[in-house]
Design an enzyme around this catalytic site. Structure first.
Site, PDB file in Angstrom:
ATOM      1  N   PHE A  42       0.944  -1.205  -0.026  1.00 54.34           N
ATOM      2  CA  PHE A  42       0.166   0.242  -0.246  1.00 54.34           C
ATOM      3  C   PHE A  42       0.999   1.115  -0.050  1.00 54.34           C
ATOM      4  O   PHE A  42       0.669   2.108   0.938  1.00 54.34           O
ATOM      5  CB  PHE A  42      -0.923  -0.030   1.128  1.00 54.34           C
ATOM      6  CG  PHE A  42      -1.938  -0.857   1.412  1.00 54.34           C
ATOM      7  CD1 PHE A  42      -3.108  -1.204   0.538  1.00 54.34           C
ATOM      8  CD2 PHE A  42      -1.501  -2.175   2.085  1.00 54.34           C
ATOM      9  CE1 PHE A  42      -3.810  -2.374   0.716  1.00 54.34           C
ATOM     10  CE2 PHE A  42      -2.282  -3.382   2.203  1.00 54.34           C
ATOM     11  CZ  PHE A  42      -3.364  -3.476   1.364  1.00 54.34           C
ATOM     12  N   HIS A  43       1.837   1.424  -0.862  1.00 52.66           N
ATOM     13  CA  HIS A  43       2.791   2.433  -1.049  1.00 52.66           C
ATOM     14  C   HIS A  43       3.385   2.309  -2.255  1.00 52.66           C
ATOM     15  O   HIS A  43       3.184   1.354  -3.132  1.00 52.66           O
ATOM     16  CB  HIS A  43       3.741   2.218   0.060  1.00 52.66           C
ATOM     17  CG  HIS A  43       4.524   1.202   0.039  1.00 52.66           C
ATOM     18  ND1 HIS A  43       4.825   0.346   1.026  1.00 52.66           N
ATOM     19  CD2 HIS A  43       5.533   0.806  -0.980  1.00 52.66           C
ATOM     20  CE1 HIS A  43       5.623  -0.494   0.798  1.00 52.66           C
ATOM     21  NE2 HIS A  43       6.139  -0.152  -0.521  1.00 52.66           N
ATOM     22  N   ALA A  44       4.018   3.689  -2.711  1.00 54.11           N
ATOM     23  CA  ALA A  44       4.998   3.551  -3.903  1.00 54.11           C
ATOM     24  C   ALA A  44       5.918   4.167  -3.454  1.00 54.11           C
ATOM     25  O   ALA A  44       6.369   4.673  -2.418  1.00 54.11           O
ATOM     26  CB  ALA A  44       4.183   4.668  -4.950  1.00 54.11           C
TER      27      ALA A  44
END
Ligand code: T46
Length: 133
Positions: A50-52
């Site tokens: 749930f990130h970049a």
């Protein structure tokens, strides 16, 4: 290619002795590795990620079990990669929102182009949408 994609890794050996899988900068790796990490003991069906990343490039390999990786790139193209084959590496360029779901005692190995900097993470989806790459 600046999109998430699978890289076929070199598998050496035979079924009598087993196999050795190689990833090497000049052969099949599009960046210099500065950091490796791996995840272990992840309960079934847990989702992480749930990130970049703003700059970091990574190759993710499923060494055991299954990892379902959902990626969303800057053009909001969504892709699903079902990793069960340890001779495949999933290349994640910068600025790709990714979520991993782990199944069947999944063991994930990651090779990263940069050291760990929390500042390189975009952990909020709205911030990801607004991030100028
Ligand atoms: C990614 C996916 C595939 C460190 O201290 N050093 C490190 O090198 C890493 C990778 C993490 N951490 C700390 C940061 C957090 O306090 O370990 C904790 C767990 O990290 P996170 O919640 O980011 O874990 P995942 O599994 O959601 O994501 C990890 C990587 O962090 C990330 O870069 O792309 O695996």
């Amino acid at each position: 290619m600046n999109k998430p994609h699978l890289i076929k890794l070199n598998k050496i050996g035979n079924s009598d002795l087993g196999y050795l899988v190689v990833i090497e900068e000049s052969l099949n790796l599009p960046f210099k590795i500065k950091r490796n990490y791996w995840t272990i003991s992840i309960p079934n069906n847990i989702k992480r990620g749930f990130h970049a990343h703003k700059k970091t490039q990574q190759i993710l390999v499923c060494l055991n079990g299954e990892i379902i990786v959902e990626t969303i790139d800057k053009d909001l193209n969504k892709e699903i990669f079902e990793l069960t084959d340890p001779t495949l590496g999933l290349y994640l360029p910068p600025c790709v929102w990714h979520t991993m779901e782990y199944k069947n005692d999944a063991i994930q190995l990651v090779m990263a182009s940069d050291l760990y900097f929390e500042n390189d993470y975009i952990r909020n989806y709205e911030d990801f949408l607004n991030f100028k790459y």
